[in-house]
Design a protein around this motif. Structure first.
Motif, PDB file in Angstrom:
ATOM      1  N   ARG A  36       4.992  -6.174 -43.154  1.00  0.00           N
ATOM      2  CA  ARG A  36       5.237  -7.539 -43.493  1.00  0.00           C
ATOM      3  C   ARG A  36       4.191  -8.656 -43.585  1.00  0.00           C
ATOM      4  O   ARG A  36       4.239  -9.307 -44.552  1.00  0.00           O
ATOM      5  CB  ARG A  36       6.738  -8.523 -42.419  1.00  0.00           C
ATOM      6  CG  ARG A  36       8.253  -8.027 -42.559  1.00  0.00           C
ATOM      7  CD  ARG A  36       8.108  -8.196 -41.501  1.00  0.00           C
ATOM      8  NE  ARG A  36       8.237  -7.525 -39.841  1.00  0.00           N
ATOM      9  CZ  ARG A  36       8.997  -7.476 -38.674  1.00  0.00           C
ATOM     10  NH1 ARG A  36       9.879  -8.532 -38.838  1.00  0.00           N
ATOM     11  NH2 ARG A  36       8.491  -6.831 -38.364  1.00  0.00           N
ATOM     12  N   SER A  37       2.887  -7.845 -43.472  1.00  0.00           N
ATOM     13  CA  SER A  37       1.447  -8.463 -43.532  1.00  0.00           C
ATOM     14  C   SER A  37       1.380  -8.073 -45.326  1.00  0.00           C
ATOM     15  O   SER A  37       1.149  -9.280 -46.117  1.00  0.00           O
ATOM     16  CB  SER A  37       0.202  -7.948 -42.703  1.00  0.00           C
ATOM     17  OG  SER A  37       0.595  -8.762 -41.315  1.00  0.00           O
ATOM     18  N   CYS A  38       1.782  -7.031 -45.721  1.00  0.00           N
ATOM     19  CA  CYS A  38       1.022  -7.095 -46.805  1.00  0.00           C
ATOM     20  C   CYS A  38       2.498  -7.597 -47.997  1.00  0.00           C
ATOM     21  O   CYS A  38       1.910  -8.303 -49.034  1.00  0.00           O
ATOM     22  CB  CYS A  38       1.480  -5.308 -47.413  1.00  0.00           C
ATOM     23  SG  CYS A  38       0.314  -4.075 -46.311  1.00  0.00           S
ATOM     24  N   ILE A  39       3.653  -7.433 -46.907  1.00  0.00           N
ATOM     25  CA  ILE A  39       4.306  -8.363 -48.501  1.00  0.00           C
ATOM     26  C   ILE A  39       4.334  -9.604 -48.293  1.00  0.00           C
ATOM     27  O   ILE A  39       4.352 -10.184 -49.304  1.00  0.00           O
ATOM     28  CB  ILE A  39       5.757  -8.042 -47.689  1.00  0.00           C
ATOM     29  CG1 ILE A  39       6.998  -6.196 -47.879  1.00  0.00           C
ATOM     30  CG2 ILE A  39       6.754  -8.272 -48.696  1.00  0.00           C
ATOM     31  CD1 ILE A  39       6.231  -5.485 -49.069  1.00  0.00           C
ATOM     32  N   SER A  40       3.840  -9.926 -47.503  1.00  0.00           N
ATOM     33  CA  SER A  40       3.891 -11.693 -47.358  1.00  0.00           C
ATOM     34  C   SER A  40       2.398 -12.354 -48.021  1.00  0.00           C
ATOM     35  O   SER A  40       2.622 -12.815 -49.080  1.00  0.00           O
ATOM     36  CB  SER A  40       3.345 -11.878 -45.598  1.00  0.00           C
ATOM     37  OG  SER A  40       3.219 -13.418 -45.899  1.00  0.00           O
ATOM     38  N   CYS A  41       1.262 -10.970 -47.186  1.00  0.00           N
ATOM     39  CA  CYS A  41       1.026 -11.362 -48.967  1.00  0.00           C
ATOM     40  C   CYS A  41       0.653 -11.563 -50.254  1.00  0.00           C
ATOM     41  O   CYS A  41       0.131 -12.033 -51.401  1.00  0.00           O
ATOM     42  CB  CYS A  41      -0.693 -10.731 -48.730  1.00  0.00           C
ATOM     43  SG  CYS A  41      -2.526 -11.177 -48.974  1.00  0.00           S
ATOM     44  N   MET A  42       1.641 -10.494 -50.839  1.00  0.00           N
ATOM     45  CA  MET A  42       1.664 -10.574 -51.984  1.00  0.00           C
ATOM     46  C   MET A  42       2.331 -11.440 -52.487  1.00  0.00           C
ATOM     47  O   MET A  42       2.095 -12.074 -53.551  1.00  0.00           O
ATOM     48  CB  MET A  42       2.641  -9.212 -52.099  1.00  0.00           C
ATOM     49  CG  MET A  42       1.937  -7.497 -52.027  1.00  0.00           C
ATOM     50  SD  MET A  42       3.274  -6.134 -51.699  1.00  0.00           S
ATOM     51  CE  MET A  42       4.018  -5.705 -53.260  1.00  0.00           C
ATOM     52  N   LEU A  43       3.589 -12.317 -51.782  1.00  0.00           N
ATOM     53  CA  LEU A  43       3.890 -13.321 -51.591  1.00  0.00           C
ATOM     54  C   LEU A  43       3.631 -14.787 -52.551  1.00  0.00           C
ATOM     55  O   LEU A  43       3.880 -15.403 -52.751  1.00  0.00           O
ATOM     56  CB  LEU A  43       5.374 -13.109 -51.051  1.00  0.00           C
ATOM     57  CG  LEU A  43       6.596 -12.397 -51.178  1.00  0.00           C
ATOM     58  CD1 LEU A  43       7.677 -12.476 -49.664  1.00  0.00           C
ATOM     59  CD2 LEU A  43       7.428 -12.196 -52.583  1.00  0.00           C
ATOM     60  N   SER A  44       2.551 -14.299 -51.525  1.00  0.00           N
ATOM     61  CA  SER A  44       1.176 -15.859 -51.566  1.00  0.00           C
ATOM     62  C   SER A  44       0.445 -16.058 -52.437  1.00  0.00           C
ATOM     63  O   SER A  44      -0.367 -16.969 -52.851  1.00  0.00           O
ATOM     64  CB  SER A  44       0.022 -15.404 -50.689  1.00  0.00           C
ATOM     65  OG  SER A  44      -0.395 -14.753 -50.351  1.00  0.00           O
ATOM     66  N   ALA A  45       0.570 -15.092 -53.663  1.00  0.00           N
ATOM     67  CA  ALA A  45       0.245 -14.906 -54.627  1.00  0.00           C
ATOM     68  C   ALA A  45       0.603 -16.648 -55.603  1.00  0.00           C
ATOM     69  O   ALA A  45       1.789 -16.044 -56.297  1.00  0.00           O
ATOM     70  CB  ALA A  45      -0.117 -13.905 -55.742  1.00  0.00           C
ATOM     71  N   GLN A  46      -0.453 -17.258 -55.959  1.00  0.00           N
ATOM     72  CA  GLN A  46       0.050 -18.279 -56.442  1.00  0.00           C
ATOM     73  C   GLN A  46       1.079 -19.036 -56.530  1.00  0.00           C
ATOM     74  O   GLN A  46       2.487 -19.371 -56.704  1.00  0.00           O
ATOM     75  CB  GLN A  46      -0.056 -17.955 -58.287  1.00  0.00           C
ATOM     76  CG  GLN A  46      -1.184 -17.250 -58.751  1.00  0.00           C
ATOM     77  CD  GLN A  46      -0.944 -17.055 -60.555  1.00  0.00           C
ATOM     78  OE1 GLN A  46      -0.229 -17.899 -60.921  1.00  0.00           O
ATOM     79  NE2 GLN A  46      -1.079 -15.541 -60.729  1.00  0.00           N
TER      80      GLN A  46
END
Length: 216
Positions: A36-46
């Motif tokens: 979930r950390s990876c997914i959250s990080c991907m979603l945080s872009a821009q």
């Protein structure tokens, strides 16, 4: 750029002036596991933090594992993550990430930079953030605050965040790598602000290349 002695001194002063890593420090956006950390990080872009939070909450209400996410359609994922923007592209990247994670790593998120970077949608910043927050590795993750601060002071001389991260890896003393991200980001938010840096109150202004140039 600052020399090795000056770099050490900057970190020493920031270590005294900033709180560093706190007990409550968790994975990106407070996620409880590496996936979930990876997914959250991907979603945080821009995306603004509040929009990322809304997107992750909606998505993880539907699925919290790669298998469960792959059972959803791209349209379902895109609809859930719409608040964070670029949702169609991010939905496709999430699917590719989940597929690769299952096929190449048995569904287990790797705890190395090389392993994380091999996954679709994971760049240097995201990999380092997950390594630092989730796996407790001694790396300095570079976000916009860290990138700005390091190149202002003279810790690095880089045009991109990835290059800043590479230079920090090479130039930072080992003892500073555990908390370096925290000191730098806290310093960037409290003192070395983007538009109005508080140079007169800065604990490292006598070492700072930006401050020296501004006074000439």
């Amino acid at each position: 750029m600052l020399n090795e002695r000056q770099v050490e001194e900057v970190y020493r002063r920031l270590a005294k002036a900033m709180p560093g890593r706190t007990k409550g420090a968790k994975g990106p956006k407070g996620q409880p596991d590496a996936f979930r950390s990876c997914i959250s990080c991907m979603l945080s872009a821009q995306s603004l933090d509040r929009n990322t939070a809304a997107a992750t909450k909606a998505l993880f209400a539907l699925a919290t594992t790669p298998e469960a996410l792959l059972s959803l359609s791209d349209e379902q994922v895109a609809r859930a993550i719409k608040p964070c923007g670029l949702y169609n592209m991010k939905a496709r990247n999430i699917r590719k990430f989940c597929e690769a994670l299952l096929e190449e790593h048995g569904g287990v998120v790797p705890d190395t930079r090389e392993g994380l970077l091999s996954l679709p949608g994971i760049g240097r910043k995201c990999a380092d953030i997950v390594m630092s927050f989730t796996f407790g590795k001694d790396v300095i993750a570079v976000d916009t605050h860290v990138h700005r601060v390091c190149n202002r002071i003279g810790l690095t001389e880089a045009k991109t965040a990835d290059r800043t991260a590479q230079q920090l890896e090479e130039r930072s003393p080992e003892w500073a790598k555990r908390d370096g991200h925290f000191w730098l980001i806290q310093f960037g938010k409290r003192v070395c602000k983007a538009r109005a840096p508080e140079c007169e109150a800065c604990p490292v202004n006598d070492l700072c290349e930006f401050y020296a140039a501004a006074r000439t």
